[in-house]
Design an enzyme around this catalytic site. Structure first.
Site, mmCIF file in Angstrom:
data_model
loop_
_atom_site.group_PDB
_atom_site.id
_atom_site.type_symbol
_atom_site.label_atom_id
_atom_site.label_comp_id
_atom_site.label_asym_id
_atom_site.label_seq_id
_atom_site.Cartn_x
_atom_site.Cartn_y
_atom_site.Cartn_z
ATOM 1 N N ARG A 1 0.836 -1.207 0.000
ATOM 2 C CA ARG A 1 0.000 0.000 0.000
ATOM 3 C C ARG A 1 0.863 1.247 0.000
ATOM 4 O O ARG A 1 1.031 1.912 -1.017
ATOM 5 C CB ARG A 1 -0.949 -0.026 1.209
ATOM 6 N N GLU B 1 -4.075 10.599 10.564
ATOM 7 C CA GLU B 1 -3.176 11.213 9.591
ATOM 8 C C GLU B 1 -2.642 12.561 10.098
ATOM 9 O O GLU B 1 -3.371 13.355 10.674
ATOM 10 C CB GLU B 1 -3.915 11.412 8.256
#
Length: 514
Positions: A12, A142
């Site tokens: 990923r 994030e």
């Protein structure tokens, strides 16, 4: 010893390396290597909704993982998109969603244009939808490192609101690679102390070349899971490389993982091949040169109770220690290589061989263990008594629209032979002329060329040295010869003449055995 869980995100985050895109079969192959060879605890294999091709690749990996009992170890990045990602993951056969949420106030208010409360509500809805569809959920915060630096109250507000939600882990990424070992430790320790009941992962980026150091600090602070990629693949400067963090976790922190260290080098080479991103020769643990001693004093110390060994023994990682041959070589380096070949030399001969290797090193010619028998023969018989084959002259011609032509004159056992041949290239014409001499004039077998490689230094000028390495097979014996010259064809011809003299020795050995 404390156990650390490893998540590998090569498929990923690693695939976000510029120019890297794994085919479906490559993804499946890497997933198998990670889970069944390396025994990684978890793998993150894709982002939802990227493309139809990505969907098919994820589906194949999930089908395989389901049959092998690994499906709960396979994770897919999802987004806060009112269930679209969750449906995509479920349809692909996935069981674990890693939801991408915002870990800094700046990202929340300026990118999403939402208040913290609105963002929290969106996360809760997505978790609920995932659980309704039978998926496990982890949460990415994030830009968490910037959040802890500039808006820790937002981070704590977010975690306070989510800590009782049905999530497995909260993952703390240094998204922009801004942390250092001190801030990594402080921020991770703050999260762990404040929320001891939550399982935290740490996800490092390498923008300041501190990813491995930051992993060390995070693990020291008590983080339970570490994210990494094979060979450090990843956006910009990449992620923390699995090979390096293993060495740090096992040796520096004395923590345990489930990883089989012996498979690290093998998997790194496969990913290097699939990704097209070369492993630097000096990269710790997996670089070509990191288990090679160059200085003679080091080889001498290794012979005296392993004085220059550390805990990073090459055998741990499926490798062997080597001793380089070049201008810094001493007798100890050469002796180590000779021992590996089962060759013994007296002091006078050793001195001559050492001087020749140093001279070659001064000219930047690569000297390897494979070259040693020839160098020894050349040095100890440099009056050419043992050189039974000499190339006296050759001419190569190349004209547009015509096959290249080679004319050669060669001396074999004192007799001169001359032949002409055409070929698909200049070197091909040269070899065909040689074959004609061996077949029709000498009535002898000519070796089979197995492999032909050319090494040109990166960034080299047009007059830079070219090293040609040719692999041959002669009557069941496989060996390599090398030539070095500014001209590629000349380098190949040098390697070929070395080969002809070497097969004379092979034939002599066969005759003696018979």
């Amino acid at each position: 010893m404390r156990q650390i869980e490893i998540l590998d995100t090569t498929l990923r985050d690693g695939e976000q390396t510029s120019g890297v895109s794994f085919a479906a079969q490559e993804k499946l192959s890497i997933a198998r290597l990670l889970l069944e060879e390396l025994r990684v605890d978890r793998i993150e294999i894709a982002s939802a909704r990227v493309s139809e091709g990505e969907f098919e690749a994820v589906k194949r990996v999930c089908e395989w993982a389901g049959k092998r009992g690994h499906l709960n170890k396979v994770e897919i990045l999802g987004f806060l998109d009112n269930g679209i990602s969750i449906q995509w993951i479920k349809k692909a056969g996935g069981k674990v969603a890693n939801l991408l949420c915002k870990g800094s106030l700046k990202h929340c208010t300026q990118q999403l244009r939402k208040s913290p409360e609105e963002h929290i509500e969106a996360i809760r809805k997505e978790i609920s939808f995932a659980k309704t569809n039978g998926l496990q959920v982890n949460i990415y915060l994030e830009d968490w490192s910037n959040g802890m630096s500039h808006s820790p109250e937002f981070v704590f507000q977010l975690v306070n609101a989510l800590k009782n939600e049905p999530i497995e882990r909260i993952m703390l990424p240094d998204t922009l690679g801004i942390l250092n070992p001190y801030s990594s430790y402080d921020y991770c320790k703050s999260m762990i102390n404040r929320y001891p009941e939550i399982r935290f992962d740490f996800h490092a980026h390498n923008d300041y070349d501190l990813a491995v150091a930051n992993v060390y600090s995070a693990a020291k602070a008590g983080i339970q899971g570490i994210h990494c990629t094979i060979n450090g693949l990843g956006e910009r400067a990449g992620n923390a490389p699995l090979s390096s963090i293993l060495a740090v976790l096992h040796d520096q922190l004395q923590t345990k993982t489930n990883i089989d260290e012996r498979k690290v080098n093998q998997v790194s080479r496969v990913v290097e091949s699939y990704s097209g991103v070369r492993i630097p020769a000096n990269k710790p643990v997996i670089g070509e040169h990191v288990f090679t001693q160059c200085a003679g004093v080091h080889a001498d110390g290794d012979s005296k109770n392993n004085l220059y060994f550390n805990d990073l023994l090459p055998e741990r990682f499926g490798r062997t220690r080597e001793y380089a041959l070049g201008k810094t070589s001493g007798k100890a380096n050469i002796k180590k290589n000779l021992e590996a070949l089962g060759i013994e030399l007296d002091e006078t001969s050793m001195k001559k061989v050492t001087e020749r290797i140093i001279a070659l090193g001064d000219k930047k010619e690569q000297v390897t263990q494979d070259d040693l028998p020839y160098i020894i023969s050349d040095v100890l018989n440099h009056d050419s008594e043992d050189q039974k084959i000499h190339l006296l002259n050759y001419s190569l011609s190349l004209a547009q629209g015509l096959h290249p032509v080679a004319v050669i004159k060669i001396k074999i056992h004192g007799e001169q032979y001359e032949e002409t041949a055409t070929g698909d290239g200049q070197y091909d014409a040269f070899v065909k002329a040689l074959r004609k001499i061996y077949k029709y004039q000498l009535k002898k077998t000519f070796p089979i060329l197995i492999n032909y490689t050319v090494d040109i230094p990166p960034g080299g000028r047009t007059d830079a040295f070219v090293q040609t390495v040719i692999t041959w097979n002669f009557k069941g014996h496989t060996f390599k010869t090398r030539g070095l010259d500014a001209d590629q064809t000349e380098a190949a011809i040098q390697a070929t003449i070395k080969m002809l003299n070497q097969i004379e020795k092979i034939q002599d050995n066969i005759s003696e055995t018979v």
